[in-house]
Structures are given as C-alpha cells and as structure tokens.
Design an enzyme around this catalytic site. Structure first.
Site, PDB file in Angstrom:
ATOM      1  N   LEU A 109       9.834  -0.074  97.250  1.00 43.41           N
ATOM      2  CA  LEU A 109       9.902  -1.447  97.760  1.00 43.41           C
ATOM      3  C   LEU A 109       8.894  -1.697  98.884  1.00 43.41           C
ATOM      4  O   LEU A 109       8.643  -0.826  99.715  1.00 43.41           O
ATOM      5  CB  LEU A 109      11.314  -1.749  98.264  1.00 43.41           C
ATOM      6  CG  LEU A 109      12.432  -1.589  97.229  1.00 43.41           C
ATOM      7  CD1 LEU A 109      13.791  -1.918  97.848  1.00 43.41           C
ATOM      8  CD2 LEU A 109      12.194  -2.474  96.002  1.00 43.41           C
ATOM      9  N   GLY A 112       6.576  -7.531  99.482  1.00 42.59           N
ATOM     10  CA  GLY A 112       6.634  -8.476  98.359  1.00 42.59           C
ATOM     11  C   GLY A 112       8.033  -8.513  97.760  1.00 42.59           C
ATOM     12  O   GLY A 112       8.593  -9.587  97.492  1.00 42.59           O
ATOM     13  N   HIS A 113       8.619  -7.336  97.555  1.00 47.72           N
ATOM     14  CA  HIS A 113       9.990  -7.285  97.036  1.00 47.72           C
ATOM     15  C   HIS A 113      10.955  -7.937  98.036  1.00 47.72           C
ATOM     16  O   HIS A 113      11.871  -8.674  97.649  1.00 47.72           O
ATOM     17  CB  HIS A 113      10.425  -5.836  96.823  1.00 47.72           C
ATOM     18  CG  HIS A 113       9.619  -5.078  95.798  1.00 47.72           C
ATOM     19  ND1 HIS A 113       8.829  -4.005  96.131  1.00 47.72           N
ATOM     20  CD2 HIS A 113       9.491  -5.244  94.457  1.00 47.72           C
ATOM     21  CE1 HIS A 113       8.254  -3.534  95.028  1.00 47.72           C
ATOM     22  NE2 HIS A 113       8.632  -4.265  94.004  1.00 47.72           N
ATOM     23  N   GLN A 137       8.196  -0.082  79.397  1.00 50.17           N
ATOM     24  CA  GLN A 137       7.073  -0.960  79.751  1.00 50.17           C
ATOM     25  C   GLN A 137       5.833  -0.166  80.149  1.00 50.17           C
ATOM     26  O   GLN A 137       4.807  -0.746  80.522  1.00 50.17           O
ATOM     27  CB  GLN A 137       7.466  -1.965  80.827  1.00 50.17           C
ATOM     28  CG  GLN A 137       7.730  -1.377  82.195  1.00 50.17           C
ATOM     29  CD  GLN A 137       8.355  -2.397  83.120  1.00 50.17           C
ATOM     30  OE1 GLN A 137       9.491  -2.806  82.933  1.00 50.17           O
ATOM     31  NE2 GLN A 137       7.606  -2.827  84.130  1.00 50.17           N
ATOM     32  N   GLY A 242       8.119 -12.384  91.072  1.00 48.55           N
ATOM     33  CA  GLY A 242       6.963 -12.630  91.926  1.00 48.55           C
ATOM     34  C   GLY A 242       5.837 -13.301  91.166  1.00 48.55           C
ATOM     35  O   GLY A 242       5.546 -12.955  90.019  1.00 48.55           O
ATOM     36  N   GLN A 243       5.186 -14.229  91.822  1.00 49.04           N
ATOM     37  CA  GLN A 243       4.031 -14.897  91.229  1.00 49.04           C
ATOM     38  C   GLN A 243       2.879 -13.923  91.008  1.00 49.04           C
ATOM     39  O   GLN A 243       2.018 -14.151  90.170  1.00 49.04           O
ATOM     40  CB  GLN A 243       3.580 -16.043  92.129  1.00 49.04           C
ATOM     41  CG  GLN A 243       2.449 -16.871  91.542  1.00 49.04           C
ATOM     42  CD  GLN A 243       1.736 -17.653  92.605  1.00 49.04           C
ATOM     43  OE1 GLN A 243       2.368 -18.419  93.315  1.00 49.04           O
ATOM     44  NE2 GLN A 243       0.444 -17.441  92.749  1.00 49.04           N
ATOM     45  N   ASP A 245       2.830 -11.244  89.473  1.00 45.43           N
ATOM     46  CA  ASP A 245       2.846 -10.906  88.043  1.00 45.43           C
ATOM     47  C   ASP A 245       3.093 -12.206  87.271  1.00 45.43           C
ATOM     48  O   ASP A 245       4.145 -12.401  86.667  1.00 45.43           O
ATOM     49  CB  ASP A 245       3.937  -9.881  87.778  1.00 45.43           C
ATOM     50  CG  ASP A 245       3.728  -8.622  88.605  1.00 45.43           C
ATOM     51  OD1 ASP A 245       2.906  -7.797  88.211  1.00 45.43           O
ATOM     52  OD2 ASP A 245       4.358  -8.495  89.674  1.00 45.43           O
ATOM     53  N   ARG A 282       1.813   0.253  93.528  1.00 47.50           N
ATOM     54  CA  ARG A 282       0.751   1.177  93.113  1.00 47.50           C
ATOM     55  C   ARG A 282      -0.399   1.262  94.131  1.00 47.50           C
ATOM     56  O   ARG A 282      -1.300   2.074  93.964  1.00 47.50           O
ATOM     57  CB  ARG A 282       0.191   0.757  91.749  1.00 47.50           C
ATOM     58  CG  ARG A 282       1.160   1.049  90.598  1.00 47.50           C
ATOM     59  CD  ARG A 282       0.491   0.781  89.257  1.00 47.50           C
ATOM     60  NE  ARG A 282       1.259   1.262  88.135  1.00 47.50           N
ATOM     61  CZ  ARG A 282       2.068   0.497  87.373  1.00 47.50           C
ATOM     62  NH1 ARG A 282       2.185  -0.776  87.639  1.00 47.50           N
ATOM     63  NH2 ARG A 282       2.738   1.019  86.359  1.00 47.50           N
TER      64      ARG A 282
HETATM   65  P1  AMP Z   1       7.886  -4.230  90.474  1.00 50.19           P
HETATM   66  O1  AMP Z   1       8.802  -3.375  91.275  1.00 50.19           O
HETATM   67  O2  AMP Z   1       6.440  -3.959  90.717  1.00 50.19           O
HETATM   68  O3  AMP Z   1       8.248  -4.254  89.015  1.00 50.19           O
HETATM   69  O4  AMP Z   1       8.096  -5.715  90.977  1.00 50.19           O
HETATM   70  C1  AMP Z   1       9.369  -6.282  91.033  1.00 50.19           C
HETATM   71  C2  AMP Z   1       9.241  -7.740  91.331  1.00 50.19           C
HETATM   72  O5  AMP Z   1       8.574  -7.908  92.577  1.00 50.19           O
HETATM   73  C3  AMP Z   1       8.419  -8.494  90.286  1.00 50.19           C
HETATM   74  O6  AMP Z   1       9.019  -9.762  90.062  1.00 50.19           O
HETATM   75  C4  AMP Z   1       7.084  -8.641  90.958  1.00 50.19           C
HETATM   76  O7  AMP Z   1       6.350  -9.777  90.519  1.00 50.19           O
HETATM   77  C5  AMP Z   1       7.507  -8.817  92.400  1.00 50.19           C
HETATM   78  N1  AMP Z   1       6.407  -8.468  93.288  1.00 50.19           N
HETATM   79  C6  AMP Z   1       5.669  -7.333  93.297  1.00 50.19           C
HETATM   80  N2  AMP Z   1       4.692  -7.405  94.220  1.00 50.19           N
HETATM   81  C7  AMP Z   1       4.814  -8.622  94.807  1.00 50.19           C
HETATM   82  C8  AMP Z   1       4.081  -9.307  95.831  1.00 50.19           C
HETATM   83  N3  AMP Z   1       3.049  -8.756  96.449  1.00 50.19           N
HETATM   84  N4  AMP Z   1       4.493 -10.539  96.180  1.00 50.19           N
HETATM   85  C9  AMP Z   1       5.546 -11.134  95.571  1.00 50.19           C
HETATM   86  N5  AMP Z   1       6.263 -10.534  94.594  1.00 50.19           N
HETATM   87  C10 AMP Z   1       5.902  -9.295  94.214  1.00 50.19           C
END
Ligand code: AMP
Length: 413
Positions: A109, A112-113, A137, A242-243, A245, A282
């Site tokens: 986390l 962004g999360h 995925q 999140g926008q 993605d 990442r």
């Molecule tokens: P992930 O853990 O990478 O699968 O992301 C989980 C959620 O967090 C997804 O809806 C992503 O789009 C969102 N997310 C990841 N990075 C960001 C960011 N920098 N800003 C906003 N949302 C994010």
C-alpha cells in the site's frame, strides 16, 4: 446505469486548474453555456463468460499471517479464508443501516491506495480493504512471484490511517481487511494465466483487448474475474478504483453495468509524487537512476494535454507533442548523468471515454477524452550496483482526462 462517477468530478477539478487563463478551451466552454458541466457515459458492451472444471494445485497462497477477526491486533477485523464469517459481519452492517465501501488492492500500500480509502470513508460508514495478489491477472512471464508483499507495513499504514479517519475527517473507518488465499478465491478451478487456459472467467470485450490488454492479454480477464468475486463476497454499496489505471476503471464500470451488479463505481484521482510520477507499488523496482527518469511518461501526457487546453484538438498534434517531449527528454539524459537509462514507449493513446476507442481525427471537447500511455523502463545498460545488475524491465502506466465540456442547455430541449 451507475451514478456518474467521481472520475468526472475529481478530475475536472485538477484539469481545470491546469488550464491557462483564459485559454481557447475556456472560451469554448463559455460559448457552450455558462452552466457547463461534465458527465460520463458508459454505453453497452458485449460480455462473454467461459468456464471449465479442471483443477491444478494452488501455488501462490498469499503470504499473510492467519488471525481470526476476534484476535486481530489492529483496529479492524481481518478475514482470510472464512467467507461465511465475513458475510455474517457484512450482514450485521447491513442490518444496522450502515454502508460498505470496498477498496480492492494487491497490497504494498502507498498514498494512492490510502486516497481511495479516504474517499470510501467519506461516504460509507464501513470501509473494507481487500488485499489479494491475484494470479490470473499476471501473464506467465510477469512478476507474480516477486510482486511486493508487505503485510506488516500495510497493516501499520491502515491502522495509522484509521486513527485519522475519526469524524469529522471521515464519515466511516476501515472495518475490515479481506486477504484471502488463492484457493479461497479460486475454489474449484485453476487460476490460469494462459490466454486459452481453463477457468471460470469474466471477460469484457473488446475493451479488455485494447491498450493495456494488447500488451497483457489476460490482464483484464483476471481483473474482471477477481472483482466479480470480491463484489459477490462483500456486496459493497460502493467500490473505489484509481484513475491511474483508467482502462481498469472503465472496464469495471462496464462490468457493473452489464452484469447488473448492485454497487456504485467511484474513480479517484491519481496520487502523484512531487515530480509527477504516478505512485505505484511497482515503483520500488525502479532503483535510483531509473526513478529519476520515470516522470517522463507523465510529462509526455501533460504535453499532449497542453495541446487540448490551448484549443488544438487534433489527435495527431496531441500525439506528436507527447512524442516530441519524450524524444527531447531522451536527448537530455546524458547531460543529466543518466545516459545509462533507457526506455521504450509502448503506446500513447487518445481515446474516447466510453469504449476507449482511439480518436481518429479530433477530440470533441463536449465529450472529452482520455490520454493514456505506457512506457517500459529497461534495465540500465551500464549497471553499477548489485541492484542495477538484477534489474528487470518496469512497465509504467499513466493517464490524464481531457475535461469534457457539456452544455446543460443542450439537454434541456
Ligand atoms: P493495485 O494494488 O496496484 O492493484 O491498485 C489498487 C487500486 O489502487 C486500483 O484501483 C488502482 O487504480 C489504485 N491506485 C494505484 N495507484 C494509485 C495512484 N497513484 N493513485 C490513485 N489510485 C491508485
């Protein structure tokens, strides 16, 4: 039809702030109507489901400790594989007239999360965060095995955030973390990552085949499948994505609409580092030198956005501005002492908001558009440290919404 998402609401604000004053776009906006506002459309799309009954061993069980909800050392419950307890707990929330906002994540986390969780806490009494590194995925050659897993750190971050979510800073708080194992999420069928591998999958086409899907053919099938499972298990009133993605957000919106899933999709603006890099789990793979170059993707998208803001609506000009930015920055790398850093552009896209179809000619400012891009940071060509010698390519993605301008008056007659 899902409620208009935060995609419009949240991005409009930042996009408007970026527009120089007075820009041709603003002039156009005022021509279109004093009460111009934005709107988001998600029209119908073909969906197919494929199934199989074969089974293969669970190789990727989540590396998380197993503690029952009652023994959770954190200020929220933790559920791993006991779905019936989770459902009972969720049922009590429902019974008490409270609401659940779900934030699906793969852990590791970052801010962004946390922004998604804050958005969920602002309009739900109970926030559920799922942490699941979803094998379906990841492509067969992708980084499933090495994807960062930082359970203790994640729990600390969620606990710290929860302490700050007390009213009036948030309506609700994190009530539960759902961190299932792979066998719980894929109880009878194999979590195959092969394009024609067997499994019970949700596929949203052709959206899933474009852009990110063209480079990662099973990615969106995995995302749609796991989100369907999460939505079925938790039955949240709202879900938060999140926008960053952006194609994923469009896909989830489409899936919820097409499968009549009773939840509202919210899309939250991208959280960035100070230099513009969109935060990602990442990013830790980048290393010090590649990290300095990584913001170029955002810079390229901003260059394209500037074209739009200044009233140049041609796709070719936007695309050209982005490429010009990348090539100019590439030439500056040696002067910055970063000559060993190399990158490859995967795509820059100027697409419509509904289907993410490429815009062929000009962006219609009443409909707006999504500029998105993906870029591969290659291993440095002159590795100087152990970390650099072990580097693998890191794929970055980013996106910017070109604010749609719609005259309310257009809809009143
Ligand atoms: P992930 O853990 O990478 O699968 O992301 C989980 C959620 O967090 C997804 O809806 C992503 O789009 C969102 N997310 C990841 N990075 C960001 C960011 N920098 N800003 C906003 N949302 C994010």
């Amino acid at each position: 039809m899902v409620a208009p998402s935060l995609l419009a609401k949240l991005t409009v604000k930042s996009a408007v702030l970026l527009i120089p004053s007075p820009s041709p776009l603003q002039t156009l906006r005022s021509r279109l109507g004093a009460h111009a506002r934005t709107c988001q459309f998600f029209p119908f799309q073909r969906v197919s489901i494929s199934t199989s009954t074969s089974y293969r061993p669970d190789k990727h069980r989540a590396a998380t400790p197993s503690n029952s909800p009652d023994t959770s050392p954190y200020p929220f419950r933790i559920f791993h594989d006991d779905i019936s307890s989770l459902r009972k707990y969720r049922g009590e929330i429902n019974h008490n007239g409270r609401t659940v906002g779900l934030v699906p994540t793969m852990g590791a986390l970052h801010e962004g999360h946390l922004a998604l969780i804050r958005a969920a806490a602002a309009e739900n009494s109970d926030v559920f965060v799922s942490i699941f590194v979803n094998p379906t995925q990841f492509g067969p050659t992708e980084d499933l095995a090495t994807y960062p897993r930082t359970w203790d750190d994640d729990m600390e971050k969620l606990s710290a955030l929860n302490n700050k979510l007390t009213f009036p800073n948030g309506l609700g708080r994190i009530s539960a973390v759902f961190a299932p194992g792979v066998r719980t999420m894929y109880p009878t069928l194999p979590p195959s990552s092969d394009v024609d591998g067997a499994g019970s999958f949700v596929t949203i086409t052709p959206l899933a085949n474009r852009l990110e899907g063209a480079s990662r053919p099973t990615f969106f099938r995995g995302v749609a499948t796991v989100c369907t499972k999460l939505f079925n298990i938790i039955q949240p009133e709202r879900v938060y994505f999140g926008q960053k993605d952006v194609q994923q957000s469009v896909l989830i919106n489409r899936m919820v609409q097409d499968f009549h899933i009773p939840t509202e999709v919210r899309v939250v603006a991208t959280t960035r580092e100070e230099d513009g890099l969109a935060m990602s789990s990442r990013d830790v793979y980048l290393g010090q030198r590649r990290r300095q170059v990584a913001p170029i993707l955002h810079g390229a998208l901003r260059a394209a956005e500037t074209e739009y803001d200044e009233g140049r609506l041609s796709r070719t000009e936007m695309f050209g501005a982005a490429i010009h930015f990348l090539e100019t920055e590439r030439l500056k790398l040696a002067d910055r002492g970063l000559g060993g850093v190399e990158f490859e552009l995967d795509y820059i896209s100027v697409a419509d908001m509904e289907e993410m179809n490429e815009i062929k000619d000009e962006v219609d400012p009443r409909r707006g558009a999504i500029i998105s891009g993906a870029l591969k940071m290659l291993p440095v060509k002159d590795p100087q440290t152990e970390e650099e010698r072990a580097q693998k390519p890191v794929r970055l993605i980013d996106s910017i919404i070109l604010t749609p301008v719609i005259s309310v008056n257009n809809f009143q007659h």
